[in-house]
Design an enzyme around this catalytic site. Sequence first.
Site, PDB file in Angstrom:
ATOM      1  CG  ASP A   1      -2.677   4.613   3.536  1.00 56.73           C
ATOM      2  OD1 ASP A   1      -2.532   5.016   2.358  1.00 56.73           O
ATOM      3  OD2 ASP A   1      -3.684   4.867   4.217  1.00 56.73           O
TER       4      ASP A   1
ATOM      5  CG  HIS B   1      -2.092   0.885   1.143  1.00 49.86           C
ATOM      6  ND1 HIS B   1      -3.336   0.526   1.604  1.00 49.86           N
ATOM      7  CD2 HIS B   1      -2.220   2.136   0.646  1.00 49.86           C
ATOM      8  CE1 HIS B   1      -4.179   1.530   1.401  1.00 49.86           C
ATOM      9  NE2 HIS B   1      -3.519   2.523   0.833  1.00 49.86           N
TER      10      HIS B   1
END
Length: 442
Positions: A303, A59
């Site tokens: 992320d 991610h």
Amino acid sequence: MRTLFAGGIVFVGGRFCRADLLMEETRVLAVDRGLDRSDVDRVIDCEARVIAPTFIDLHTHLRYPGVDEDDDPTSIARAALVGGYGVIVSMANTWPPIDRVGRWQEASARFATLPIEVVQAATVTLGREGQRLVDFERLAEAGVEIFSDDGSGIQDSGVMRQALVASAEFGVLIAQHAEDASLAVGGVVNDGVVADSLGVASIPEVAESAMVARDIELLKGIPGRLHLQHVSARESLNLFRQAKREGLRISAEVTPHHLLLPDTRVLGGDTRFKVNPPLRSIPTQMALLQGVLDGSFDAVATDHAPHPESRKRGSYEEAAFGMIGISEAMAATWTALWRTIGSGERGELGSDLASPEWVAFGSLLSCLTSGPAEILGRSSRLAPQAVADLVVIDPSAAPREVPSRLYRSGNSPYLGETLVGRVDDVFLEGRQVVGEGEVIDG
Ligand SMILES: [Zn+2]
């Protein structure tokens, strides 16, 4: 060229063993005790250090194609190398979004010039609008393995069901940013004390877990594969565990920041801590940490989301969601785990490789290596003849403050934080790309 990693602790098959590792050119030649040093060009002393496969991040936001001021793929790739990564998955919520073959091929060609391997995802729906599916057949044929509308969840249950059916038909993965938009309207922080104190709207845990529950119901009876992105709610984790026990084809990731940083960090209004899903309460954090320790989570994923300073300025409500931290992902997660199970300030792991501390460190490394590798359908194992993609880690490195120079973007929640453990060296296909925590150019 033969390099001997001498006297270290090798992470192989989910366990640690004391061994030397011999590398020849691009391959691992041997992993064993007391390997012969006589016919070796270079010896790297790995005393009290761990040798593991390079990490895989499921991610990352590479911001390409996009607005140039966000950051650039080259800078992000360097930050990832310092973090110990050899492979990163690039999210598709770019501008324009990666929702067709031409865009996917163009982005993939750009990333092929980087020193790190980038797996480019495509969106699930056209324009990432949640209405009509992309052309799964053509995209899968072109080589797309992962589809995600990350940045928002797929609200329409019928569309999500079609996506899971397409996943089964074309053998690809649907990665979901689970968030029911109707339960998160205008929200910027966790609900409870922080939302009340800042006087802002919240994104409660149920906004995530309600969609996770729906997606699991949809997955029943469909042989598709579902991956839950940045899980941040206790009930999401419970539902996920149950679905796994029932044999559904489901996997999940958790981020370092949700494991390390509690929601109270946002009380000062510092927008570096604004992220979606938001930082959660300490009890939830503890539950998520347990999910890493007991092997429930398949992956720790970053992320990593760079933003220029201009978009992090202003009030907490105005600032953009997202934080960076791919260089510190291992240390941030290890610090969080260490505070839960360790004793003392430093990550002194001791000599017993079966101790709870070593088992915890092994759980972390599985979430950075074999777990995400399995989701991508690859192997990640330091065995003879394997490609020499490896990291040398000092898990006991004293707490140190995170330097600010690594990134072009400044939205790191770890600046000023003291973290335990460090990635010292990184080798990709036998070539050293990071030494003592610094990128080696050339
Ligand atoms: Zn997301």
